[in-house]
Every structure is written in C-alpha cells, then in structure tokens.
Design an enzyme around this catalytic site. Structure first.
Site, PDB file in Angstrom:
ATOM      1  N   CYS A 158       2.074   2.866  -1.774  1.00 18.98           N
ATOM      2  CA  CYS A 158       1.305   2.619  -0.387  1.00 18.98           C
ATOM      3  C   CYS A 158       0.312   1.880  -0.839  1.00 18.98           C
ATOM      4  O   CYS A 158      -0.710   1.374  -1.400  1.00 18.98           O
ATOM      5  CB  CYS A 158       0.891   3.328   0.057  1.00 18.98           C
TER       6      CYS A 158
ATOM      7  N   GLY B  45       4.809  -3.230   3.164  1.00 20.93           N
ATOM      8  CA  GLY B  45       5.808  -4.026   4.062  1.00 20.93           C
ATOM      9  C   GLY B  45       4.915  -5.744   4.566  1.00 20.93           C
ATOM     10  O   GLY B  45       6.168  -6.533   4.341  1.00 20.93           O
TER      11      GLY B  45
ATOM     12  N   HIS C 128      12.600  -1.570   2.517  1.00 17.90           N
ATOM     13  CA  HIS C 128      11.920  -2.210   3.757  1.00 17.90           C
ATOM     14  C   HIS C 128      13.135  -2.720   4.250  1.00 17.90           C
ATOM     15  O   HIS C 128      14.049  -3.573   3.554  1.00 17.90           O
ATOM     16  CB  HIS C 128      11.076  -3.126   3.458  1.00 17.90           C
TER      17      HIS C 128
ATOM     18  N   GLU D  37       6.693   2.852  10.298  1.00 16.83           N
ATOM     19  CA  GLU D  37       7.083   3.156   8.942  1.00 16.83           C
ATOM     20  C   GLU D  37       7.717   5.009   9.000  1.00 16.83           C
ATOM     21  O   GLU D  37       7.806   5.262   9.879  1.00 16.83           O
ATOM     22  CB  GLU D  37       5.383   3.214   8.762  1.00 16.83           C
TER      23      GLU D  37
ATOM     24  N   CYS E 285       0.794  -2.533   6.584  1.00 15.40           N
ATOM     25  CA  CYS E 285       1.649  -1.805   5.921  1.00 15.40           C
ATOM     26  C   CYS E 285       1.321  -2.526   4.406  1.00 15.40           C
ATOM     27  O   CYS E 285       2.308  -3.762   4.770  1.00 15.40           O
ATOM     28  CB  CYS E 285       2.745  -1.056   6.856  1.00 15.40           C
TER      29      CYS E 285
HETATM   30  N1  API Z   1       5.948   4.579   4.951  1.00 13.46           N
HETATM   31  C1  API Z   1       5.459   4.200   3.962  1.00 13.46           C
HETATM   32  C2  API Z   1       5.077   4.337   2.853  1.00 13.46           C
HETATM   33  C3  API Z   1       3.224   3.498   2.818  1.00 13.46           C
HETATM   34  C4  API Z   1       3.660   3.097   3.334  1.00 13.46           C
HETATM   35  C5  API Z   1       2.705   1.686   3.948  1.00 13.46           C
HETATM   36  N2  API Z   1       1.545   2.470   4.642  1.00 13.46           N
HETATM   37  C6  API Z   1       1.583   0.766   3.041  1.00 13.46           C
HETATM   38  O1  API Z   1       1.093  -0.109   3.505  1.00 13.46           O
HETATM   39  O2  API Z   1       2.508   0.027   1.927  1.00 13.46           O
HETATM   40  C7  API Z   1       7.481   5.144   2.778  1.00 13.46           C
HETATM   41  O3  API Z   1       7.344   6.116   3.172  1.00 13.46           O
HETATM   42  O4  API Z   1       7.963   4.221   2.262  1.00 13.46           O
END
Ligand code: API
Length: 278
Positions: free
Chosen positions: A71, A223, A162, A211, A220
């Site tokens: 994250c 992302g 992604h 997400e 994100c």
């Molecule tokens: N939903 C993402 C994790 C959080 C990523 C995002 N909040 C960031 O800041 O990188 C997943 O399950 O791969």
C-alpha cells in the site's frame, strides 16, 4: 483498541500500533473499522508491527477484510507515524511488507514528517493471468472484454496487480458501474486494482482508481506507480518522472530505468487519535 486515523492524499486508513495493541482478527477488525456509518470510516486497516528483517512491518487490510500485499499511501503514513510518535528518530527507514522490504526517506519539518520518498521496488510487467503478449511478460495494450465492451489494458504489478486503461473522460466515468466488473473479471482470479487514466501532457496524467477490496479511493500509491510505468511503456509520456493527478492530490513518480526501481514521493497526515470498543 487505540488507533490513529491517517491519510495519504485522501486514501485513509485506521492505523494500529501493534507494539502496544494486539489485533486478534485483523480481517474482521478491518471490516468493522472501515464502515463509514457503523465504524470509524476508512479504506482499510494497517497494523504497524515489529519486524525481524526491517525496522518495522506494515500489515495491510482492505475495507472488505482482504489482505493487501502493498500500500503506497499507507506506507508513507506508517513512516510518519513511527517518526512522529517516537518509535524511531531515523529519517531513512526500512519497512517489511507482504511484497518485500521497502526503503523510505523521510522529510522532517518542525519535528514532524511532511513528505516521504518511497523506493517502491521494480515494476513487474504483467498483471496476473492476463494473456501474455510477449516473451518479456509485458502486457501492453492487451484487448479485454469487460461488460460487453473492449478495453485496451496494460498490466503492471507493484507487488499487487493493476490493470490500466486509457480513456478520454476520467471525471465523467461511471466508476461505480464499471469498477466492480474489472475487479471481479475472470481474467483476474486474484481480483485486480483498476486505474482509468487520461494523459494530460508529456509528464502529467490524471487517474481515478477502483481498488480491489475497497472500491473507489481518492488515491492509490501503488496504482500511481503502475500508471506511470504503463504510460512510459506505452510512449504516452516522454519523461521518467511523471506527475500523477488523483482525486485526493498529486504524487510524483520516478522510474529509474537504469536501476529499474520506481520511486514515489508524497505527503502523509494524521487526522485524529482515538479509541474504539470492538
Ligand atoms: N487495494 C490494494 C491495496 C491498497 C493499495 C493502495 N491503497 C495504495 O495506496 O497502494 C490491493 O488489494 O492490492
């Protein structure tokens, strides 16, 4: 349970200092605290723990209780927490994550962390299970049928998957409709984070993100890194440093092609400290 609510350009999580607190069931706790009406309200739960291989460990859960491998916005807030709350006085720290150890440079202003630069590691140029288009495992501009419409997607993993697609109208996108169709598409048996991107100029893009496990977030970090890499690979931006404009703010992403390392720089902020009976 004592917690600290923090956000990285609007991507907000509940942080628990597990040097002091114990969270028996993080999955259930993540679901409970993330609820914006019956809980604290957040995109998920992040546990800050001791580590045997790094200065700290980040253990991250999405709002649906699923565990995230990495994250980006969260790890910047972890860095801010451990410095501002006195767990370290170092301004270069390492954090163990489910996608490896990350290294972070902290910028301190008036005794508090204002900005964090994260070495996000090397991009993995394939999103899980999308048909590979070349022997280099690069998934670029691959056609994918979603809800009856063909999208061209680029797959990039930053330790988490992604799918990136370029569209003309990011602001007008009905993301609530199309986001879940990507997230649970059969091409992604582990589900996927999806970024909808518009190129603004040679080094600037804007994006919205749906997400995996949290729905649309204001930002994100992983992302934004994946989008910068995809935009460079597709030749849509000309420089290795890309400004990614998200609903919650901007992130500066630099892909060092020599080292094949992606660096993300952005802020982190404390919203409030609290205590909740679970
Ligand atoms: N939903 C993402 C994790 C959080 C990523 C995002 N909040 C960031 O800041 O990188 C997943 O399950 O791969």
């Amino acid at each position: 349970m004592k917690f600290t609510k923090m956000q990285g350009i609007g991507n907000d999580y509940v942080y628990v200092n597990c040097f002091k607190e114990t969270v028996e069931d993080p999955k259930t706790t993540a679901i409970k605290v993330s609820d914006r009406h019956f809980g604290i309200g957040s995109d998920g739960l992040i546990l800050i723990k001791p580590s045997e291989v790094a200065d700290f460990q980040m253990d991250m859960y999405n709002a649906d209780g699923s565990r995230g491998a990495m994250c980006g916005n969260g790890i910047r807030c972890v860095a801010k927490y451990v410095y501002d709350y006195g767990l370290t006085d170092k301004t270069f720290i390492s954090v163990e994550t489910a996608s490896g150890i990350k290294y972070l440079d902290l910028t301190v202003e008036n005794g508090k962390v204002a900005l964090v630069k994260v070495n996000m590691g090397a991009p993995i140029l394939e999103a899980k299970k999308i048909p590979v288009v070349s022997e280099k495992e690069q998934v670029i501009n691959e056609p994918l049928l979603v809800d009856g419409k063909e999208y061209r997607i680029t797959g990039v993993s930053m330790g988490n998957p992604h799918a990136i697609t370029y569209i003309d109208d990011v602001k007008g996108l009905d993301i609530e409709k199309i986001g879940p169709k990507f997230e649970s598409h059969p091409a992604f048996p582990d589900r996927v984070n999806t970024e909808f991107v518009k190129v603004l100029d040679d080094h600037t893009v804007e994006m919205r993100v749906w997400e995996r496990g949290s729905g649309e977030t204001l930002a994100c970090g992983t992302g934004a890194c994946a989008v910068a890499v995809a935009s460079i690979l597709n030749g849509y931006v000309k420089e290795e440093e890309v400004t990614v404009k998200l609903l919650g703010g901007d992130l500066k992403i630099y892909w060092d092609r020599e080292e094949n390392l992606v660096y993300m720089t952005g802020p982190a902020a404390v919203v409030f400290d609290g205590e909740i009976a679970l």
